[in-house]
Write a protein that holds these residues in place. Structure first.
Motif, PDB file in Angstrom:
ATOM      1  N   LEU A  66       0.847  -1.187   0.000  1.00 33.17           N
ATOM      2  CA  LEU A  66       0.000   0.000   0.000  1.00 33.17           C
ATOM      3  C   LEU A  66       0.884   1.238   0.000  1.00 33.17           C
ATOM      4  O   LEU A  66       1.921   1.285   0.669  1.00 33.17           O
ATOM      5  CB  LEU A  66      -0.922   0.010   1.224  1.00 33.17           C
ATOM      6  N   VAL A  67       0.470   2.265  -0.757  1.00 32.11           N
ATOM      7  CA  VAL A  67       1.237   3.489  -0.943  1.00 32.11           C
ATOM      8  C   VAL A  67       0.470   4.652  -0.326  1.00 32.11           C
ATOM      9  O   VAL A  67      -0.656   4.934  -0.726  1.00 32.11           O
ATOM     10  CB  VAL A  67       1.477   3.758  -2.448  1.00 32.11           C
ATOM     11  N   PHE A  68       1.102   5.316   0.659  1.00 31.99           N
ATOM     12  CA  PHE A  68       0.493   6.445   1.359  1.00 31.99           C
ATOM     13  C   PHE A  68       1.352   7.691   1.142  1.00 31.99           C
ATOM     14  O   PHE A  68       2.350   7.882   1.839  1.00 31.99           O
ATOM     15  CB  PHE A  68       0.410   6.167   2.864  1.00 31.99           C
ATOM     16  N   PRO A  69       0.999   8.576   0.177  1.00 32.18           N
ATOM     17  CA  PRO A  69       1.793   9.786  -0.040  1.00 32.18           C
ATOM     18  C   PRO A  69       1.761  10.740   1.157  1.00 32.18           C
ATOM     19  O   PRO A  69       2.737  11.424   1.425  1.00 32.18           O
ATOM     20  CB  PRO A  69       1.149  10.441  -1.257  1.00 32.18           C
ATOM     21  N   SER A  70       0.648  10.777   1.871  1.00 32.89           N
ATOM     22  CA  SER A  70       0.486  11.642   3.048  1.00 32.89           C
ATOM     23  C   SER A  70      -0.140  10.825   4.169  1.00 32.89           C
ATOM     24  O   SER A  70      -1.349  10.884   4.388  1.00 32.89           O
ATOM     25  CB  SER A  70      -0.402  12.839   2.715  1.00 32.89           C
ATOM     26  N   PRO A  71       0.671  10.035   4.891  1.00 32.57           N
ATOM     27  CA  PRO A  71       0.109   9.168   5.932  1.00 32.57           C
ATOM     28  C   PRO A  71      -0.646   9.954   7.002  1.00 32.57           C
ATOM     29  O   PRO A  71      -0.155  10.959   7.500  1.00 32.57           O
ATOM     30  CB  PRO A  71       1.337   8.492   6.547  1.00 32.57           C
ATOM     31  N   ALA A  72      -1.861   9.502   7.312  1.00 28.40           N
ATOM     32  CA  ALA A  72      -2.682  10.133   8.340  1.00 28.40           C
ATOM     33  C   ALA A  72      -3.573   9.072   8.965  1.00 28.40           C
ATOM     34  O   ALA A  72      -3.934   8.092   8.309  1.00 28.40           O
ATOM     35  CB  ALA A  72      -3.532  11.258   7.738  1.00 28.40           C
ATOM     36  N   THR A  73      -3.944   9.282  10.222  1.00 28.61           N
ATOM     37  CA  THR A  73      -4.817   8.342  10.923  1.00 28.61           C
ATOM     38  C   THR A  73      -6.095   8.120  10.130  1.00 28.61           C
ATOM     39  O   THR A  73      -6.772   9.070   9.746  1.00 28.61           O
ATOM     40  CB  THR A  73      -5.134   8.852  12.335  1.00 28.61           C
ATOM     41  N   GLY A  74      -6.403   6.847   9.883  1.00 30.58           N
ATOM     42  CA  GLY A  74      -7.637   6.485   9.198  1.00 30.58           C
ATOM     43  C   GLY A  74      -7.634   6.697   7.697  1.00 30.58           C
ATOM     44  O   GLY A  74      -8.596   6.335   7.024  1.00 30.58           O
ATOM     45  N   ALA A  75      -6.565   7.277   7.138  1.00 23.16           N
ATOM     46  CA  ALA A  75      -6.533   7.558   5.702  1.00 23.16           C
ATOM     47  C   ALA A  75      -6.340   6.281   4.897  1.00 23.16           C
ATOM     48  O   ALA A  75      -5.618   5.374   5.308  1.00 23.16           O
ATOM     49  CB  ALA A  75      -5.414   8.542   5.382  1.00 23.16           C
ATOM     50  N   ALA A  76      -6.976   6.229   3.744  1.00 20.29           N
ATOM     51  CA  ALA A  76      -6.780   5.116   2.821  1.00 20.29           C
ATOM     52  C   ALA A  76      -5.522   5.365   2.002  1.00 20.29           C
ATOM     53  O   ALA A  76      -5.069   6.498   1.853  1.00 20.29           O
ATOM     54  CB  ALA A  76      -7.990   4.983   1.899  1.00 20.29           C
ATOM     55  N   ALA A  77      -4.948   4.308   1.468  1.00 23.57           N
ATOM     56  CA  ALA A  77      -3.791   4.429   0.583  1.00 23.57           C
ATOM     57  C   ALA A  77      -4.222   5.074  -0.728  1.00 23.57           C
ATOM     58  O   ALA A  77      -5.390   5.026  -1.113  1.00 23.57           O
ATOM     59  CB  ALA A  77      -3.198   3.050   0.320  1.00 23.57           C
ATOM     60  N   ALA A  78      -3.264   5.658  -1.422  1.00 23.59           N
ATOM     61  CA  ALA A  78      -3.540   6.268  -2.719  1.00 23.59           C
ATOM     62  C   ALA A  78      -3.361   5.268  -3.860  1.00 23.59           C
ATOM     63  O   ALA A  78      -3.932   5.432  -4.936  1.00 23.59           O
ATOM     64  CB  ALA A  78      -2.624   7.463  -2.944  1.00 23.59           C
ATOM     65  N   ASN A  79      -2.564   4.234  -3.627  1.00 24.58           N
ATOM     66  CA  ASN A  79      -2.294   3.241  -4.660  1.00 24.58           C
ATOM     67  C   ASN A  79      -1.863   1.939  -3.990  1.00 24.58           C
ATOM     68  O   ASN A  79      -1.560   1.920  -2.789  1.00 24.58           O
ATOM     69  CB  ASN A  79      -1.191   3.737  -5.611  1.00 24.58           C
ATOM     70  N   MET A  80      -1.825   0.875  -4.760  1.00 28.12           N
ATOM     71  CA  MET A  80      -1.286  -0.387  -4.259  1.00 28.12           C
ATOM     72  C   MET A  80      -0.583  -1.117  -5.388  1.00 28.12           C
ATOM     73  O   MET A  80      -0.924  -0.953  -6.558  1.00 28.12           O
ATOM     74  CB  MET A  80      -2.373  -1.253  -3.636  1.00 28.12           C
ATOM     75  N   PHE A  81       0.417  -1.904  -5.015  1.00 27.04           N
ATOM     76  CA  PHE A  81       1.098  -2.811  -5.932  1.00 27.04           C
ATOM     77  C   PHE A  81       0.711  -4.226  -5.520  1.00 27.04           C
ATOM     78  O   PHE A  81       0.569  -4.510  -4.342  1.00 27.04           O
ATOM     79  CB  PHE A  81       2.623  -2.716  -5.815  1.00 27.04           C
ATOM     80  N   GLY A  82       0.598  -5.119  -6.483  1.00 28.11           N
ATOM     81  CA  GLY A  82       0.435  -6.528  -6.169  1.00 28.11           C
ATOM     82  C   GLY A  82      -0.978  -7.027  -6.087  1.00 28.11           C
ATOM     83  O   GLY A  82      -1.210  -8.117  -5.589  1.00 28.11           O
ATOM     84  N   ASN A  83      -1.947  -6.286  -6.555  1.00 28.17           N
ATOM     85  CA  ASN A  83      -3.331  -6.715  -6.381  1.00 28.17           C
ATOM     86  C   ASN A  83      -3.831  -7.655  -7.468  1.00 28.17           C
ATOM     87  O   ASN A  83      -4.994  -7.987  -7.510  1.00 28.17           O
ATOM     88  CB  ASN A  83      -4.270  -5.522  -6.237  1.00 28.17           C
TER      89      ASN A  83
END
Length: 181
Positions: A66-83
């Motif tokens: 999972l890719v989080f450009p701006s990590p924050a509590t409860g935030a969803a990832a912006a992208n993912m690899f491997g799905n």
């Protein structure tokens, strides 16, 4: 799975409470969340890396990054690899990713059960741009099926580190660390 972030990292054995929790909606929850194709929740996170720009990469047991450009509590990832859930390895499938490292513009993922390391060109990638340890994206044999280890094969790579011009791969099943320059 939970990843906590704290603002102060003083050289001490005592830390203040974390400022951020990734993978959960709140600090007081801990269940495995989401599913393989969802950008929220984590299941047994086991690899983390932060790029020089602050983008957070997390591997988990949903066989993804999972890719989080701006990590924050409860935030969803912006992208993912491997799905890609194919039974055969592909450029966008992972099977037990255990390590991840952001190095320059690239992101490398130790794809343990597929006996390879995948290289992704950026946080916005939809598939890997390169493979190390196998002859193609669709192969996954231990030591490329040759039996003996070589300088370009793996047996369950588990962790990664990077320096300016080097990629280090912990090749667990072959009891060694390989350095690529």
């Amino acid at each position: 799975g939970v990843l906590l972030r704290s603002a102060s990292l003083a050289a001490s054995t005592k830390f203040a409470a974390a400022d951020t929790v990734i993978g959960q909606a709140a600090f007081n929850t801990s269940g495995a969340g989401g599913s393989r194709n969802v950008l929220s929740g984590l299941k047994s996170p086991n690899g983390i890396s932060v790029s020089s720009s602050g983008t957070l990469y997390i591997t988990d047991q949903f066989s993804r990054v999972l890719v989080f450009p701006s990590p924050a509590t409860g935030a969803a990832a912006a992208n993912m690899f491997g799905n890609d859930s194919s039974s055969t390895p592909t450029a966008n499938s992972l099977n037990n990713p255990t390590g991840v490292v952001a190095a320059g513009a690239a992101v490398y993922v130790a794809d343990a059960t597929n006996n390879r390391v995948l290289a992704f060109g950026s946080a916005q990638s939809s598939g890997a741009s390169g493979v190390i340890g196998q002859s193609s994206f669709t192969e996954n044999k231990v030591n490329k099926g040759a039996g003996d280890a070589s300088g370009n094969s793996f047996h369950t790579p588990s962790d990664l580190a990077a320096a300016t011009q080097e990629l280090y791969v912990a090749d667990t099943g072959n009891n060694r660390v390989l350095v690529f320059t």
